[in-house]
Design an enzyme around this catalytic site. Structure first.
Site, PDB file in Angstrom:
ATOM      1  N   CYS A 161       0.818  -1.224   0.000  1.00 51.90           N
ATOM      2  CA  CYS A 161       0.000   0.000   0.000  1.00 51.90           C
ATOM      3  C   CYS A 161       0.849   1.270   0.000  1.00 51.90           C
ATOM      4  O   CYS A 161       0.343   2.353  -0.263  1.00 51.90           O
ATOM      5  CB  CYS A 161      -0.936   0.000   1.197  1.00 51.90           C
ATOM      6  N   HIS A 202      -3.713   7.063   2.527  1.00 49.39           N
ATOM      7  CA  HIS A 202      -4.058   5.730   2.018  1.00 49.39           C
ATOM      8  C   HIS A 202      -5.511   5.433   2.389  1.00 49.39           C
ATOM      9  O   HIS A 202      -5.955   5.742   3.489  1.00 49.39           O
ATOM     10  CB  HIS A 202      -3.126   4.696   2.649  1.00 49.39           C
ATOM     11  N   ASN A 231     -10.078  -0.412  -0.763  1.00 53.79           N
ATOM     12  CA  ASN A 231      -8.624  -0.313  -0.633  1.00 53.79           C
ATOM     13  C   ASN A 231      -7.979  -0.868  -1.908  1.00 53.79           C
ATOM     14  O   ASN A 231      -8.070  -2.064  -2.173  1.00 53.79           O
ATOM     15  CB  ASN A 231      -8.202  -1.122   0.603  1.00 53.79           C
TER      16      ASN A 231
HETATM   17  O1  UT7 Z   1      -4.042  -1.406   3.318  1.00 55.61           O
HETATM   18  C1  UT7 Z   1      -3.231  -1.585   4.424  1.00 55.61           C
HETATM   19  C2  UT7 Z   1      -3.535  -2.678   5.254  1.00 55.61           C
HETATM   20  N1  UT7 Z   1      -4.888  -2.934   5.674  1.00 55.61           N
HETATM   21  C3  UT7 Z   1      -5.487  -2.206   6.617  1.00 55.61           C
HETATM   22  O2  UT7 Z   1      -5.086  -1.127   6.963  1.00 55.61           O
HETATM   23  C4  UT7 Z   1      -6.683  -2.813   7.278  1.00 55.61           C
HETATM   24  C5  UT7 Z   1      -6.599  -2.611   8.766  1.00 55.61           C
HETATM   25  N2  UT7 Z   1      -7.658  -3.238   9.522  1.00 55.61           N
HETATM   26  C6  UT7 Z   1      -8.963  -2.895   9.429  1.00 55.61           C
HETATM   27  O3  UT7 Z   1      -9.326  -2.028   8.659  1.00 55.61           O
HETATM   28  C7  UT7 Z   1      -9.948  -3.559  10.359  1.00 55.61           C
HETATM   29  O4  UT7 Z   1      -9.246  -4.311  11.321  1.00 55.61           O
HETATM   30  C8  UT7 Z   1     -10.965  -4.481   9.628  1.00 55.61           C
HETATM   31  C9  UT7 Z   1     -11.938  -3.636   8.815  1.00 55.61           C
HETATM   32  C10 UT7 Z   1     -10.233  -5.448   8.711  1.00 55.61           C
HETATM   33  C11 UT7 Z   1     -11.785  -5.271  10.632  1.00 55.61           C
HETATM   34  O5  UT7 Z   1     -12.450  -4.398  11.513  1.00 55.61           O
HETATM   35  P1  UT7 Z   1     -12.397  -4.638  13.086  1.00 55.61           P
HETATM   36  O6  UT7 Z   1     -13.224  -3.611  13.714  1.00 55.61           O
HETATM   37  O7  UT7 Z   1     -10.938  -4.696  13.448  1.00 55.61           O
HETATM   38  O8  UT7 Z   1     -13.121  -6.018  13.224  1.00 55.61           O
HETATM   39  P2  UT7 Z   1     -12.557  -7.382  13.859  1.00 55.61           P
HETATM   40  O9  UT7 Z   1     -11.534  -7.990  12.956  1.00 55.61           O
HETATM   41  O10 UT7 Z   1     -12.184  -7.137  15.289  1.00 55.61           O
HETATM   42  O11 UT7 Z   1     -13.838  -8.281  13.824  1.00 55.61           O
HETATM   43  C12 UT7 Z   1     -14.985  -7.989  14.631  1.00 55.61           C
HETATM   44  C13 UT7 Z   1     -16.059  -9.008  14.344  1.00 55.61           C
HETATM   45  C14 UT7 Z   1     -15.571 -10.448  14.388  1.00 55.61           C
HETATM   46  O12 UT7 Z   1     -16.586 -11.223  14.920  1.00 55.61           O
HETATM   47  P3  UT7 Z   1     -16.553 -11.699  16.470  1.00 55.61           P
HETATM   48  O13 UT7 Z   1     -15.286 -12.490  16.613  1.00 55.61           O
HETATM   49  O14 UT7 Z   1     -16.538 -10.425  17.259  1.00 55.61           O
HETATM   50  O15 UT7 Z   1     -17.796 -12.505  16.606  1.00 55.61           O
HETATM   51  C15 UT7 Z   1     -15.382 -10.813  12.934  1.00 55.61           C
HETATM   52  O16 UT7 Z   1     -15.522 -12.182  12.704  1.00 55.61           O
HETATM   53  O17 UT7 Z   1     -16.560  -8.799  13.009  1.00 55.61           O
HETATM   54  C16 UT7 Z   1     -16.509 -10.051  12.300  1.00 55.61           C
HETATM   55  N3  UT7 Z   1     -16.301  -9.765  10.893  1.00 55.61           N
HETATM   56  C17 UT7 Z   1     -17.292  -9.507  10.040  1.00 55.61           C
HETATM   57  N4  UT7 Z   1     -18.630  -9.452  10.206  1.00 55.61           N
HETATM   58  C18 UT7 Z   1     -19.381  -9.136   9.120  1.00 55.61           C
HETATM   59  C19 UT7 Z   1     -15.114  -9.672  10.224  1.00 55.61           C
HETATM   60  N5  UT7 Z   1     -15.334  -9.363   8.938  1.00 55.61           N
HETATM   61  C20 UT7 Z   1     -16.684  -9.266   8.805  1.00 55.61           C
HETATM   62  C21 UT7 Z   1     -17.521  -8.958   7.711  1.00 55.61           C
HETATM   63  N6  UT7 Z   1     -18.851  -8.896   7.921  1.00 55.61           N
HETATM   64  N7  UT7 Z   1     -17.031  -8.685   6.486  1.00 55.61           N
END
Ligand code: UT7
Length: 338
Positions: free
Chosen positions: A122, A265, A295
């Site tokens: 990225c 980004h 992204n």
């Molecule tokens: O480009 C450079 C690199 N990439 C980034 O900068 C991305 C950085 N990270 C992020 O943007 C965020 O961490 C994400 C958007 C990827 C995830 O958001 P989060 O608030 O960190 O969510 P999480 O991973 O803590 O997941 C929370 C919950 C989980 O369920 P439980 O374990 O709480 O029951 C996940 O399984 O959300 C669930 N989950 C989803 N639910 C519905 C994860 N993906 C999804 C989804 N739809 N697509």
């Protein structure tokens, strides 16, 4: 290219044109609801993304790069033969070798350029920018075309809801040239790049290279797709983007109020808000287009810069701060007077 034979005075570097391209096909959050267990509400609330663009099956990374490049060349008002350095940043090259830059070189007729790819995920556009600034700054090149192009849909696991909702395809480009050095003329004022290779595991495409070669089993296990520990990446992203931007602000003596627009980004609106609030920039001076494209890795900053310029959000003479973060881990920032 000639070697350096005598001591030199660093030359100023101007940004003289930008261009971008995104594929026609839109994939909306409601489309994704039919593919994996997700919802529009979750995606919008956690990321800000509403839709992303998906390249056609036969549309290559170099095809998108070429379209963005031709727009940047037109905006710069130059001929392709004037380009003596052509850098493409991509993690989804047309082929492992030759470089995607060489395909683009042939497509646009930049026959006098040295062309090569770089890989910084990225941060790729800003790593390319920094590289071009060094070549031009020491007189080794006069006119550089930098491009970031990504067909991430090719390496996304469309069954993994934790990643497939995030990414999209597209390309962005810019032309850099030896500047005038005059106070109000365009100049790359400063740039910063950094990496932490102890964190390679939190965001990677594990297979397809020499570590985990392509085999039928590995393909079946989808080891050629993006794997990410999102939470950890999020935390590092906020920290490193903030630190990189602040160190640049301190080094250049620019005050936050001098910055007309931040072009960050485009990974996650929550990351953008956390970073820009920590460096003291209000939301109205931050450019966001991730709702439309998701992204697009290294292309995200480049597309955003081009859209900001074309929409008049960033005008000639304005200082723009770009800041990015990605796999590697890598981070980068640049302050540019347009
Ligand atoms: O480009 C450079 C690199 N990439 C980034 O900068 C991305 C950085 N990270 C992020 O943007 C965020 O961490 C994400 C958007 C990827 C995830 O958001 P989060 O608030 O960190 O969510 P999480 O991973 O803590 O997941 C929370 C919950 C989980 O369920 P439980 O374990 O709480 O029951 C996940 O399984 O959300 C669930 N989950 C989803 N639910 C519905 C994860 N993906 C999804 C989804 N739809 N697509």
């Amino acid at each position: 290219m000639n070697d350096l034979t005598k001591p030199f005075k660093r030359l100023p570097v101007a940004l003289i044109g930008t261009g971008s391209y995104v594929p026609e096909r839109r994939l909306t959050n409601s489309d994704l609801e039919k593919m994996v267990d997700t919802s529009n509400e979750w995606i919008v609330e956690r990321t800000g993304i509403e839709e992303r663009r998906i390249a056609a099956p036969d549309e290559k990374t170099s095809d998108m790069a070429t379209k963005a490049a031709l727009r940047a060349i037109e905006a710069a008002g130059i001929q392709p033969e004037e380009i003596d350095l052509l850098i493409v940043s991509t993690i989804t090259p047309d082929t492992f070798t030759p470089s995607t830059a060489c395909y683009v070189q042939a497509n646009i007729g930049a026959k006098n350029a040295a062309a090569f790819d770089i890989s910084a995920a990225c941060c790729g556009f800003l790593f390319a920018l920094k590289t071009a600034v060094q070549y031009i700054g020491c007189g080794q090149a006069k006119t550089a075309l930098i491009i970031s192009s990504e067909k991430l849909s090719h390496i996304v696991n469309w069954e993994d809801r934790t990643t497939c909702v995030l990414f999209g395809d597209g390309a962005g480009a810019a032309v850099l040239r030896t500047g005038s050095g005059k106070e109000n003329d365009s100049a790359v004022l400063a740039s910063d790049i950094g990496s932490d290779g102890t964190l390679t595991d939190i965001l990677k495409v594990p297979g397809g290279g020499t570590a985990i070669p392509t085999t039928e089993d590995n393909i079946n296990e989808k080891l050629y797709t993006l794997a990410m520990r999102g939470n950890e990446v999020f935390r590092h992203a906020v920290q490193h983007m903030k630190d990189s931007a602040l160190s640049l602000i301190e080094r250049t003596g620019i005050k936050p109020e001098d910055i007309a627009l931040v072009v960050p980004h485009q990974a996650n609106l929550r990351i953008i808000n956390a970073v820009t609030s920590r460096i003291g920039i209000p939301p109205e001076r931050v450019f966001v287009n991730l709702q439309k494209y998701g992204n697009t890795s290294g292309a995200a900053c480049a597309i955003a810069l081009d859209e900001a310029v074309r929409a008049g959000r960033a005008k000639k003479g304005d200082i723009v701060l770009m800041v990015a973060f990605g796999a590697g881990l890598t981070w980068s920032s640049a302050a540019i007077r347009l």
